[in-house]
Design a protein around this motif. Structure first.
Motif, PDB file in Angstrom:
ATOM      1  N   TRP A 139      -7.167  -2.873  -5.554  1.00 37.39           N
ATOM      2  CA  TRP A 139      -5.982  -2.310  -4.633  1.00 37.39           C
ATOM      3  C   TRP A 139      -4.802  -2.803  -4.882  1.00 37.39           C
ATOM      4  O   TRP A 139      -4.620  -3.921  -5.160  1.00 37.39           O
ATOM      5  CB  TRP A 139      -6.546  -2.414  -3.209  1.00 37.39           C
ATOM      6  N   MET A 140      -3.845  -1.942  -4.935  1.00 34.69           N
ATOM      7  CA  MET A 140      -2.405  -2.224  -5.282  1.00 34.69           C
ATOM      8  C   MET A 140      -1.401  -1.430  -4.427  1.00 34.69           C
ATOM      9  O   MET A 140      -1.617  -0.273  -4.237  1.00 34.69           O
ATOM     10  CB  MET A 140      -2.142  -2.114  -6.583  1.00 34.69           C
ATOM     11  N   ARG A 142       1.697   0.947  -3.362  1.00 33.13           N
ATOM     12  CA  ARG A 142       2.249   2.009  -3.818  1.00 33.13           C
ATOM     13  C   ARG A 142       3.320   1.550  -4.931  1.00 33.13           C
ATOM     14  O   ARG A 142       3.578   2.084  -6.069  1.00 33.13           O
ATOM     15  CB  ARG A 142       2.661   3.269  -3.028  1.00 33.13           C
ATOM     16  N   ARG A 145       2.231  -0.396  -7.868  1.00 33.12           N
ATOM     17  CA  ARG A 145       1.473   0.718  -8.887  1.00 33.12           C
ATOM     18  C   ARG A 145       2.540   1.401  -9.685  1.00 33.12           C
ATOM     19  O   ARG A 145       2.363   1.414 -10.802  1.00 33.12           O
ATOM     20  CB  ARG A 145       0.823   1.526  -7.861  1.00 33.12           C
ATOM     21  N   ARG A 148       4.107  -1.089 -12.224  1.00 25.12           N
ATOM     22  CA  ARG A 148       3.176  -1.114 -13.242  1.00 25.12           C
ATOM     23  C   ARG A 148       3.441  -0.207 -14.194  1.00 25.12           C
ATOM     24  O   ARG A 148       3.321  -0.519 -15.509  1.00 25.12           O
ATOM     25  CB  ARG A 148       1.925  -1.343 -12.618  1.00 25.12           C
ATOM     26  N   TRP A 149       3.308   0.935 -13.893  1.00 24.06           N
ATOM     27  CA  TRP A 149       3.341   2.272 -14.986  1.00 24.06           C
ATOM     28  C   TRP A 149       4.482   2.184 -15.525  1.00 24.06           C
ATOM     29  O   TRP A 149       4.567   2.323 -16.772  1.00 24.06           O
ATOM     30  CB  TRP A 149       3.205   3.681 -13.856  1.00 24.06           C
TER      31      TRP A 149
END
Length: 167
Positions: A139-140, A142, A145, A148-149
């Motif tokens: 889990w990360m 929002r 995340r 990271r993208w």
């Protein structure tokens, strides 16, 4: 433009033993560490940080004697309970990657460990340090995340693998 950008090393790590192996190979004097999720999980109770920070430093120093200074750097406001321990500095509201003045007096060479290319990685790049890129499993929140993208797109322009190839 890519050909003129100076790229630094990025080492992918997934756990503390891999971090220790990478540090042993790099032999840094200073380790800059992102607090969440490397030392404490996201959204953890503030009281967890002091013990976790002390345990982390003891583990690193027992395995990698070159590390004389550990800097905990967080864009959030983690507690400063471990501050004042020898060789430990805690920088809260760090404004990574833009503010580096807290790190100018630290001995070199420097390695930076963190989970985000856009904050921890760019900080390492600005410092001329190797980036130990923590690969988060599970889990990360929002915002990390999304970072990271975007970081996956930026990484090849900033970093190369330890073997010299683009990441």
């Amino acid at each position: 433009m890519r050909s003129i950008m100076m790229r630094r090393n990025r080492v992918l790590i997934r756990d503390v033993p891999a971090l220790l192996v990478a540090l042993d190979r790099l032999w840094p004097a200073t380790l800059v560490v992102d607090v969440e999720p490397l030392v404490v999980p996201w959204d953890s109770a503030p009281t967890l940080f002091a013990n976790a920070a002390d345990n982390f430093v003891q583990t690193v120093r027992a395995s990698v004697p070159s590390v004389t200074s550990v800097v905990y750097s967080s864009n959030s406001r983690c507690p400063r309970a471990a501050d004042g321990m020898p060789g430990i500095q805690i920088v809260t509201a760090a404004r990574k990657p833009w503010r580096t003045r807290d790190l100018h007096d630290e001995p070199g060479p420097v390695a930076a460990a963190g989970d985000q290319v856009l904050t921890d990685g760019l900080l390492a790049w600005r410092l001329g340090a190797s980036f130990l890129h923590w690969q988060v499993a599970g889990w990360m929140p929002r915002r990390p995340r999304l970072q990271r993208w975007i970081g996956r797109i930026a990484a090849p322009f900033l970093f190369k693998d330890a073997d010299g190839s683009s990441t």
